[in-house]
Design a protein around this motif. Structure first.
Motif, short mmCIF file in Angstrom:
data_model
loop_
_atom_site.label_atom_id
_atom_site.label_comp_id
_atom_site.label_asym_id
_atom_site.label_seq_id
_atom_site.Cartn_x
_atom_site.Cartn_y
_atom_site.Cartn_z
N ALA A 12 15.81 -6.40 -1.02
CA ALA A 12 14.94 -7.84 -0.40
C ALA A 12 14.21 -7.90 0.54
N PHE A 13 14.10 -6.61 1.20
CA PHE A 13 12.97 -7.33 2.83
C PHE A 13 11.75 -5.59 2.41
N THR A 14 11.43 -5.70 1.17
CA THR A 14 10.41 -4.22 1.38
C THR A 14 9.71 -4.46 0.61
N LEU A 15 10.16 -4.81 -1.00
CA LEU A 15 9.47 -4.68 -2.10
C LEU A 15 8.60 -6.43 -2.55
N LEU A 16 9.17 -7.02 -2.35
CA LEU A 16 8.47 -8.24 -2.25
C LEU A 16 7.63 -7.81 -1.21
N PRO A 17 7.87 -7.94 -0.08
CA PRO A 17 6.42 -7.80 1.48
C PRO A 17 5.14 -7.01 0.37
N ILE A 18 6.01 -5.74 -0.41
CA ILE A 18 4.92 -4.67 -0.73
C ILE A 18 4.34 -5.74 -1.87
N VAL A 19 4.96 -6.42 -2.59
CA VAL A 19 3.82 -7.45 -3.62
C VAL A 19 2.76 -8.26 -2.55
N ILE A 20 3.96 -8.92 -2.16
CA ILE A 20 2.01 -10.43 -1.14
C ILE A 20 1.19 -9.37 -0.59
N ILE A 21 1.85 -7.69 0.32
CA ILE A 21 0.54 -7.16 0.92
C ILE A 21 -0.78 -7.09 0.26
N THR A 22 -0.17 -6.30 -1.61
CA THR A 22 -1.16 -5.65 -2.72
C THR A 22 -1.58 -7.20 -3.12
N LEU A 23 -1.12 -8.07 -3.21
CA LEU A 23 -2.28 -9.20 -4.10
C LEU A 23 -2.82 -10.06 -2.73
N SER A 24 -2.61 -9.47 -1.61
CA SER A 24 -3.13 -10.34 -0.32
C SER A 24 -4.75 -9.93 -0.42
N ASN A 25 -4.36 -8.42 -0.76
CA ASN A 25 -5.72 -7.60 -0.40
C ASN A 25 -6.58 -7.08 -1.63
N SER A 26 -5.99 -7.62 -2.51
CA SER A 26 -6.26 -7.11 -4.08
C SER A 26 -8.09 -8.26 -4.51
N ASP A 27 -8.88 -7.45 -4.98
CA ASP A 27 -9.66 -8.27 -5.92
C ASP A 27 -9.45 -9.26 -6.53
N PRO A 28 -9.91 -10.74 -6.20
CA PRO A 28 -10.17 -11.49 -7.48
C PRO A 28 -10.63 -11.05 -8.88
N GLN A 29 -12.23 -10.58 -8.28
CA GLN A 29 -13.11 -10.22 -9.33
C GLN A 29 -12.71 -9.56 -10.30
N ARG A 30 -11.80 -8.44 -9.78
CA ARG A 30 -10.87 -7.41 -11.16
C ARG A 30 -9.83 -7.40 -10.84
N ALA A 31 -8.90 -8.30 -11.15
CA ALA A 31 -7.41 -8.69 -11.02
C ALA A 31 -7.00 -7.33 -13.04
N THR A 32 -7.49 -7.98 -13.40
CA THR A 32 -7.02 -6.63 -14.49
C THR A 32 -7.55 -5.53 -14.45
#
Length: 527
Positions: free
Chosen positions: A386-406
């Motif tokens: 519960a405390f690992t996978l959700l934060p990984i997803v959040i960190i990844t999404l927070s740092n991704s470039d929305p222009q290259r989402a796909t």
């Protein structure tokens, strides 16, 4: 990063807030759980499936490989497909076809037809997780994102632990066929919820016309072949098998061709420069290390209970249901609450530390461990999920470039599926090699004529006296060999827990290297 919508400026912005968001949440729930749950059920129930369908061990192994390789083939391209054709088209009709295929598989008795249906089953299953994640960002209000992502993230821990109980119930109570037939009931509901919860979208004709079909085929085919080589490697003795060498070599060549293709085509589908970010690189590495350290939960504990303790899934399933699944009902809301108020990296570190602690507990293993001895370990693993996978997803999404989402979504699917298979292959090989080593080392101390060995054999022979002198001696030798085998297996599992703990430490070091994400929807608001 705008708090309005992460994906609004990117290529996935063709959607809008769904007309009935609750149905969209239901679609996320069913789609995310369906994929992992089905894969887990198949892995646990494969021995029963082989027996019910009279399949050889090789046939069962290739059936499993084909079903998962087809998922890996399609998954990287799903985000692009949803952007080009709309979520209703990508999820709606495939969910109905999936229901029909799930209904048919238990009814066929031809191995070739079963293999073909399993490939189709895997292709459709590979669509669900990437597509349902897109529903969150395209069709749900901003305030719902974090709870919806938590549903998406926790699917792994839930399916890993609850699947053991479900397999035991299906096989022993109502029939193995329901491993598939449950999907004939759930998949149409998924399609209905997608239709009700997402708005209609036109086909993005310009995007389809400039599609990088070659890149998608190269990456999907290459990763599927690499997966097949990894999945069959341990069984076929790795590079001693021409099949494994061919799969790995051809797969690597196709993936290399994919990167060349992305450099030369006018409109690359998934250019590698989307990965050139410190935080993204460490996040993807943590995803791989998480797959490895979480094997203490998904592979080591269940396999020890099956191979050493001799328990079937229905006997060990209650442990994981009560002490892993039910606590997640507390851990997940707590994780969401903390992510909204403190740095997400601290939540991630807490989860990874729990997996390290669970691995260290496993190093105290003995052959006498029963279900009750695993309770502290399973509780820690539940917390870690519960405390690992959700934060990984959040960190990844927070740092991704929305222009290259796909493009980024393609690499996320490669890391998710490829990392899981690499970790299982590595741990399975590690356990096999260590068991062989310990069997040899222990065998050196069990030699004919040794007074201690002779004494043990005499005691065992007297124990089996009722079977006759010749039979008693044979049973005594066989029992001693089983004791040596049991201890060798136990020592190999201890080494497996050590390996899982060290991978957790490596993940913690990577987490310490991640910098704070730019302001956005997931920035802690305090209070």
């Amino acid at each position: 990063m705008s708090t309005a919508r992460i994906v609004e400026s990117g290529p996935v912005s063709t959607g809008g807030i769904g007309p009935r968001p609750l149905f969209a949440v239901g679609a996320v729930l069913m789609g995310s759980f369906l994929s992992n749950f089905d894969s887990r059920l198949f892995a646990i129930a494969l021995p029963d499936l082989r027996g019910a369908q009279s399949l050889s061990f090789d046939q069962g192994a290739w059936l499993s490989t084909a079903a998962t390789a087809s998922q890996i083939f399609i998954a990287p391209a799903v985000a692009w497909m949803a952007t080009a054709f709309g979520l209703r088209r990508v999820l709606g009709l495939p969910s109905l076809v999936y229901a029909v295929v799930s209904l048919l598989i238990p009814l066929v008795h031809s191995y070739e037809l079963m293999m073909a249906l399993s490939v189709v089953h895997g292709l459709l299953l590979g669509i669900f997780v990437p597509a349902t994640l897109l529903i969150i960002f395209r069709n749900l209000p901003l305030r719902w994102w974090l709870p919806a992502i938590s549903i998406y993230a926790i699917r792994v821990g839930f399916s890993l632990n609850f699947g053991i109980s479900v397999v035991g119930f299906y096989v022993d109570q109502i029939g193995w066929q329901w491993l598939y037939w449950q999907d004939a009931l759930i998949a149409p509901l998924l399609g209905l919820f997608v239709y009700l919860g997402t708005p209609p979208e036109p086909v993005n004709t310009p995007l389809v016309k400039r599609a990088d079909w070659g890149g998608m085929l190269l990456l999907g085919s290459g990763m599927a072949l690499i997966y097949a080589g990894l999945d069959q490697g341990n069984r076929l003795n790795w590079f001693g098998s021409g099949t494994v060498v061919a799969c790995l070599g051809c797969g690597a060549a196709l993936v290399a061709g994919f990167f060349v293709n992305e450099r030369v085509v006018a409109q690359p589908w998934a250019h590698a420069n989307v990965l050139f970010s410190r935080n993204i690189g460490f996040a993807l590495l943590i995803i791989l290390l998480f797959s490895l350290t979480s094997l203490s939960n998904s592979l080591l504990a269940p396999d020890f209970l099956a191979s050493v303790a001799g328990l079937r899934p229905e006997q060990s399933g209650q442990l994981f249901l009560v002490y892993a699944v039910l606590p997640m009902l507390l851990w997940v809301p707590l994780s969401v609450w903390l992510i909204r108020r403190i740095d997400v990296r601290l939540v991630l570190i807490a989860g990874l530390a729990a997996f390290c602690a669970a691995g260290l507990l496993g190093t105290r293993l003995t052959h006498a461990w029963a279900l009750g001895d695993f309770v502290p370990m399973v509780l820690l693993q539940s917390f870690g999920q519960a405390f690992t996978l959700l934060p990984i997803v959040i960190i990844t999404l927070s740092n991704s470039d929305p222009q290259r989402a796909t493009a980024f979504a393609a690499y996320i699917q490669v890391a998710r599926l490829g990392g899981a298979e690499l970790s299982v292959s590595l741990m399975t090989t590690w356990l096999r090699v260590r068991e062989q080593l310990y069997s040899n080392l222990l065998g050196l101390h069990v030699s004919k004529g040794d007074p201690l060995v002779s004494g043990v054999l005499s005691d065992l022979t007297r124990h089996f006296d009722g079977a006759g002198s010749g039979e008693a001696r044979q049973r005594a030798v066989s029992t001693l060999a089983q004791i040596v085998q049991r201890e060798a297996n136990t020592l190999s599992f201890i080494d497996g827990f050590w390996l899982a703990a060290w991978f957790g430490v490596a993940a913690l070091l990577c987490a310490a290297c991640i910098r704070g994400a730019p302001p956005g929807p997931f920035t802690p608001r305090g209070g």
